[in-house]
Design an enzyme around this catalytic site. Structure first.
Site, PDB file in Angstrom:
ATOM      1  N   LYS A  73     -40.890   9.553 -20.849  1.00 12.75           N
ATOM      2  CA  LYS A  73     -41.771  10.654 -20.452  1.00 12.75           C
ATOM      3  C   LYS A  73     -42.423  10.260 -19.124  1.00 12.75           C
ATOM      4  O   LYS A  73     -42.717   9.081 -18.899  1.00 12.75           O
ATOM      5  CB  LYS A  73     -42.817  10.804 -21.562  1.00 12.75           C
ATOM      6  CG  LYS A  73     -43.741  11.988 -21.500  1.00 12.75           C
ATOM      7  CD  LYS A  73     -44.609  12.002 -22.783  1.00 12.75           C
ATOM      8  CE  LYS A  73     -45.572  13.158 -22.834  1.00 12.75           C
ATOM      9  NZ  LYS A  73     -46.385  13.139 -24.082  1.00 12.75           N
ATOM     10  N   SER A 148     -46.524  17.627 -26.192  1.00 15.45           N
ATOM     11  CA  SER A 148     -46.237  17.566 -24.781  1.00 15.45           C
ATOM     12  C   SER A 148     -44.966  16.801 -24.419  1.00 15.45           C
ATOM     13  O   SER A 148     -44.477  16.926 -23.291  1.00 15.45           O
ATOM     14  CB  SER A 148     -47.430  16.929 -24.052  1.00 15.45           C
ATOM     15  OG  SER A 148     -47.639  15.602 -24.513  1.00 15.45           O
ATOM     16  N   SER A 172     -47.941  14.965 -30.043  1.00 17.84           N
ATOM     17  CA  SER A 172     -46.967  15.251 -28.976  1.00 17.84           C
ATOM     18  C   SER A 172     -45.599  14.629 -29.125  1.00 17.84           C
ATOM     19  O   SER A 172     -44.709  14.933 -28.329  1.00 17.84           O
ATOM     20  CB  SER A 172     -47.533  14.830 -27.631  1.00 17.84           C
ATOM     21  OG  SER A 172     -48.378  15.838 -27.163  1.00 17.84           O
TER      22      SER A 172
HETATM   23  N1  GLN Z   1     -50.960  19.288 -28.366  1.00 23.28           N
HETATM   24  C1  GLN Z   1     -51.999  18.286 -28.390  1.00 23.28           C
HETATM   25  C2  GLN Z   1     -52.941  18.504 -27.220  1.00 23.28           C
HETATM   26  O1  GLN Z   1     -52.683  19.365 -26.427  1.00 23.28           O
HETATM   27  C3  GLN Z   1     -51.430  16.935 -28.434  1.00 23.28           C
HETATM   28  C4  GLN Z   1     -51.170  16.320 -27.126  1.00 23.28           C
HETATM   29  C5  GLN Z   1     -50.596  14.955 -27.202  1.00 23.28           C
HETATM   30  O2  GLN Z   1     -50.357  14.408 -28.287  1.00 23.28           O
HETATM   31  N2  GLN Z   1     -50.405  14.388 -26.039  1.00 23.28           N
HETATM   32  O3  GLN Z   1     -53.928  17.824 -27.116  1.00 23.28           O
END
Ligand code: GLN
Length: 473
Positions: A73, A148, A172
């Site tokens: 990532k 994400s 994420s």
């Molecule tokens: N969807 C969650 C957020 O927007 C998780 C994000 C993540 O785990 N990086 O905070």
């Protein structure tokens, strides 16, 4: 059918000179180029990756991951291309050192071939918050791959590489794994070093692993796990490690599972519920004991997360001031204006939203009402989960309330986007390990099942996940 054999097999064949690392890298780069329409990738590292592959091909011991290509990532520091975290404010930023986990993977012969798309700074659940482009779901291009770590998850299912790295701060890694149909693992907090990863919420950030099988994920986790002097929150490895390939399958008989009642209620799409009910039936037929448990504070975990996470985000993003990293607005007349314009133009909407919420809940007038209260409820949640693990070995439930949603469906409404995290954030707040395993399909779309275990029980969780994966196939 995947073009990649199991990871251990690739490494063994590369070491035996039956496969060449150079061919593995070329194959990965070719697939990345052929599948560019999914927009999973931000940058590739062809020269660097091929040079590393050549060195591995001419060495006598390439390591446990010899010649295995992978994608990180784009919030992991990797030498070569910019590390952008998919944000305009980091354009032009080059890693001055590499993330500890990248160093560890490389020291065992793995080769990073590309950097994957994400929601900018990992704020999101769909990759639509990327400042560059939205990644498409490999099963349906009109839908999101989750987020994400959506680029990393899509890359695995598009067969670009045998595994990819994501991060999991609130889900994420697990949620995109569920949306595309791969394995997504979130370790116990501190099991892997966060050094060299763009910080989001430091008290819940973890390294996520995305792979085709639990065994592949476990091998990669085994290479990455352990204490690091560059991250004071890291913990010791378990003496037996995390590679379960030599461990006999202990099966599911007699294992105690509990379904979290609050995750199966209102808001759960019926097609997801059907898949999870099916998993429970299979667990029971395999001899596991499955009960139901109520964790009364769990419905509050989303609210707690969306106070604590922005609070930590607002602090972590304060370092991007236009002077030290990446983008700096050239039109500024003085330092203050440079801060304002660089942050104003460099951050996206969701980043700004979190900075504002975070500074608000930390401000002197509201600290007690929001931040302190959220930390109190977090402790309650930790106690509830810990007491559940006194009676049960594993908690089981859905990963997300729905399957992959349409691009644009939640983009204009942050609250509906946040709801996608309702079943994943608790594991991050509590610091426990959790996994998403492909469990079935609803129409053409994959559905994952989530398992959680007590802190530091990563080896047990991986072992039982492999058994469950076996009966779900
Ligand atoms: N969807 C969650 C957020 O927007 C998780 C994000 C993540 O785990 N990086 O905070």
């Amino acid at each position: 059918m995947s073009q990649w054999p199991p990871i251990a097999e690739i490494a063994a064949q590369v070491k035996a000179k039956k496969l060449s690392a150079v061919d593995m890298v070329k194959q990965a780069l070719k697939t990345i180029a052929e599948k560019s329409e999914y927009q999973a990738i931000i940058s590739t590292l062809p020269d660097q990756a091929l040079a590393r592959a050549k060195a591995i091909d001419s060495s006598t011991d390439g390591g446990r991951l010899a010649g295995v290509p992978f994608i990180a990532k784009d919030n992991f520091l990797v030498y070569g291309p910019d590390t952008t975290a998919a944000s305009n404010i980091l354009k032009g930023f080059k890693a001055p050192y590499q993330a500890t986990v990248i160093e560890k993977l490389e020291s065992e012969g793995a080769i990073c071939v590309a950097k994957a798309n994400l929601d900018a700074f990992a704020h999101g659940a769909s990759t639509e918050n990327s400042d560059f482009f939205t990644t498409k779901n490999p099963h349906d291009k009109t839908r999101v791959p989750g987020g994400s770590s959506g680029g990393s998850a899509a890359a695995v299912i598009l067969d670009m590489v045998p595994f990819a790295l994501g991060t999991d701060t609130g889900g994420s890694t697990r949620q995109p794994a569920s949306f595309v149909g791969c394995v997504g693992y979130k370790p116990t907090y501190g099991l892997m070093s966060r050094s060299g990863i763009v910080a989001m919420a430091s008290s819940t950030d973890t390294v996520g692993t995305l792979a085709k099988s639990v065994e592949d994920a476990a091998l990669v986790i085994d290479v990455m796990a352990g204490k690091d002097h560059l991250d004071a929150t890291t913990i010791d490895r378990e003496p037996d490690g995390y590679d379960i390939s030599c461990q006999l399958d202990q099966g599911l008989r007699g294992k105690k599972f509990a379904v979290i009642k609050e995750y199966m209620g209102e808001g759960l799409a019926s097609e997801v519920r059907e898949v999870i009910d099916g998993v429970v039936k299979k667990l029971e037929s395999a001899g596991a004991q499955v009960s139901e448990i109520s964790l009364p504070s769990s419905p509050l975990s989303l609210a707690v997360y969306y106070i604590i996470c922005p609070a930590e985000v607002s602090s972590n993003l304060s370092r991007y001031d236009g002077q030290r990293y990446g983008y700096s607005d050239e039109s500024a007349k003085d330092l203050q204006e440079s801060y304002d314009l660089s942050r104003g133009h460099g951050f996206g909407k969701e980043n700004k939203r979190r900075i504002m919420i975070g500074t608000y809940v930390l401000s002197s007038g509201y600290y007690d009402a929001y931040y302190k209260k959220a930390q109190t409820v977090r402790t309650k949640l930790i106690n509830e989960f810990n007491s559940a693990f006194e009676s049960y070995d594993f908690l089981v439930g859905p990963v997300a309330p729905t399957t992959a949603f349409k691009i644009g469906a939640n983009a204009a409404d942050p609250l509906s986007m946040y709801l996608s995290d309702v079943m994943t954030v608790a594991a991050n707040l509590v610091g426990i390990p959790a996994i998403s395993i492909p469990a079935g399909k609803a129409g053409d779309l994959p559905v994952g099942v989530q398992l959680m275990a007590r802190q530091r029980a990563d080896r047990d969780l991986l072992g039982v996940s492999r058994s469950l994966e076996g009966i779900l196939k």
